[in-house]
Scaffold this active site. Structure first.
Site, short mmCIF file in Angstrom:
data_model
loop_
_atom_site.label_atom_id
_atom_site.label_comp_id
_atom_site.label_asym_id
_atom_site.label_seq_id
_atom_site.Cartn_x
_atom_site.Cartn_y
_atom_site.Cartn_z
N LYS A 131 93.02 66.84 5.22
CA LYS A 131 92.88 67.91 4.22
C LYS A 131 91.44 68.30 4.33
O LYS A 131 91.33 70.13 3.78
CB LYS A 131 93.12 67.13 2.77
CG LYS A 131 94.18 66.50 2.61
CD LYS A 131 94.39 66.00 1.08
CE LYS A 131 95.54 65.23 0.56
NZ LYS A 131 95.91 63.84 1.34
N GLU A 140 93.63 67.73 -8.23
CA GLU A 140 93.54 66.56 -8.51
C GLU A 140 93.71 65.91 -6.50
O GLU A 140 93.70 66.63 -6.34
CB GLU A 140 95.03 67.09 -8.52
CG GLU A 140 96.21 66.82 -8.02
CD GLU A 140 96.16 68.21 -7.61
OE1 GLU A 140 95.70 69.13 -8.19
OE2 GLU A 140 96.13 68.73 -6.35
N SER A 193 98.61 62.35 10.65
CA SER A 193 97.36 63.18 9.31
C SER A 193 96.10 62.27 8.59
O SER A 193 94.92 63.09 8.30
CB SER A 193 98.91 63.55 8.49
OG SER A 193 99.12 62.26 7.46
C1 LIG Z 1 97.29 63.45 1.21
C2 LIG Z 1 97.45 62.77 2.99
C3 LIG Z 1 98.77 63.15 2.81
C4 LIG Z 1 100.15 63.99 2.16
O1 LIG Z 1 99.99 65.12 2.26
P1 LIG Z 1 100.93 66.00 2.93
O2 LIG Z 1 100.18 67.32 1.78
O3 LIG Z 1 102.09 66.23 2.68
O4 LIG Z 1 99.65 66.17 4.24
C5 LIG Z 1 100.06 62.87 4.52
N1 LIG Z 1 98.65 61.92 5.11
C6 LIG Z 1 97.40 61.88 4.86
C7 LIG Z 1 96.44 60.83 5.57
C8 LIG Z 1 97.06 62.07 3.86
O5 LIG Z 1 95.90 62.37 2.71
#
Ligand SMILES: *Cc1c(COP(=O)(O)O)cnc(C)c1O
Length: 405
Positions: free
Chosen positions: A101, A123, A388
């Protein structure tokens, strides 16, 4: 590459169109008083994203502050346990603050600075977007208001502490289910009041145009790096690419690097406790076309056509819709969207931790679980999974709910 009459060589020039549409999805369905604010952001972004000063500043920040490029790791022991498919992960868990993010938050906050704004508003669900934006705000010296559901505040206490330490103002949202959906509403209302001095930094590829496009562009660094790194490591492209989809930003970032390649692409949605409405957040799999939070996409609706209550063990994935570009790629068939439930997710969480020494976020564990399933189906070849984020934020919750496995 042409797929279903769409030329992916020129895809990013054509999508979204000037009004923010990906086919019939996207757009900007917002109150008239916000139209001007969105146009201002859109114009600023169009000018700035081409300026060499903005690009080189963002590049420097990614390298010197975020620690990019993040590596790709080959999962030797996990691959070995599944057969002959080679599994790899793109390590967004090693991006500063522990998830992908920050990629779009640094971009959005840099844009805010160029536009002369004093404050960023957002948010947050899992708290990852809030932490990332609070980090960016601290870096650039901006005020920061983060709206968060009361349920998520309890579940994600360490991230709440992080935001406060970073100087952000955490605003508790108590109405409805008090999770991400309500926090989005509250943040949007605040932005309507404060748009002259503030910029709303959306946490995913959702919301009104230009946000789905901007967030995709800022996240595309993940896919661009990953493609280059994977080619360098193996001499070829992966056979399949996998990412989890909440709003869809980490997935869009990863996918954008491979849309024009002969690579199978999979988006993984959370099936939670099962297929009944309210037990999952698999909007693309079970939803229908509709408008919410300022954009047209595929969403889960209740009997009144309003966004339905959703559930996932991963608070970052429990959102009743997904970005418009995912809806477009879904209908087109270029990306296949499938689901993983809570149990499979927890199993993958422990497998990756035990076999590879990487504790994944519960969100990312959905993608790992799907990669493991796919590996058994494929029998041979290679799979690149977008990891992610890291799972430190989820450890207490998982041990309390599931114990050590
Ligand atoms: C917020 C988050 C997601 C989901 O958000 P996307 O916009 O779908 O990528 C996925 N993995 C992690 C580690 C997150 O913090």
């Amino acid at each position: 590459m042409t797929f279903n009459n769409i030329d992916f060589n020129t895809y990013f020039k054509n999508y979204p169109d000037a009004n923010g549409y990906y086919g019939k999805y996207g757009g900007a369905y917002i109150p008239p008083e916000l139209k001007k604010a969105m146009e201002e952001i859109n114009e600023a972004y169009f000018t700035i994203c081409k300026s060499s000063k903005f690009i080189s500043e963002l590049r420097r920040i990614r390298k010197e502050f975020q620690g990019r490029p993040t590596p790709i790791s080959y999962l030797e022991r996990l691959s070995g346990s599944l057969g002959n498919v080679q599994l790899y992960v793109k390590r967004e868990d090693l991006n500063h603050t522990g998830a992908h993010k920050l990629n779009h938050c640094m971009g959005e906050a840099l844009l805010a600075k160029y536009m002369g704004k004093k404050k960023v508003i957002a948010e947050t669900g899992a708290g990852q977007h809030g932490v990332a934006l609070a980090t960016a705000a601290a870096y650039f010296g901006l005020e920061c208001d983060i709206y968060m559901g009361a349920v998520d505040i309890k579940k994600q206490a360490p991230n709440v502490a992080r935001m406060k330490i970073l100087g952000a103002n955490v605003v508790e949202v108590t109405h409805g289910l008090a999770t991400l959906k309500e926090a989005v509403d509250a943040a949007f209302e605040a932005y309507c009041r404060e748009y002259k001095d503030a910029i709303y930094c959306i946490g995913s590829v959702v919301g009104p145009h230009p946000f789905p496009m901007m967030v995709r562009d800022f996240q595309s660094v993940v896919g661009i790096e990953a493609r280059e790194q994977f080619m360098e490591m193996t001499g070829e492209l992966p056979d399949a690419v996998v990412a989890c989809v909440g709003g869809g930003s980490n997935a869009m970032g990863m996918f954008s690097g491979f849309l024009n390649d002969p690579v199978d692409i999979y988006g993984v949605e959370p099936l939670g406790r099962g297929t009944a409405l309210g037990d999952h957040a698999a909007s693309l799999k079970y939803g229908t076309e509709g408008i919410m939070h300022g954009f047209n996409s595929i969403m889960l609706k209740d009997e009144n056509g309003e966004p339905a209550p959703v559930y996932s063990v991963a608070s970052g994935l429990d959102y009743p819709s997904s970005g418009p570009e995912h809806a477009f790629l879904h209908d087109l068939g270029r990306v296949k969207y499938d689901v993983i439930d809570d149990e499979e997710t927890i199993d993958a969480f422990f497998k990756l931790s035990r076999l590879e020494g990487i504790i994944p976020a519960i969100e990312s564990s959905h993608a790992v679980a799907y990669g493991m399933k796919l590996a058994k189906e494929m029998g041979k070849g290679s799979i690149l999974i977008n990891l992610s984020g890291r799972g430190d934020k989820d450890m207490d919750y998982i041990i309390e709910k599931y114990g050590i496995r």
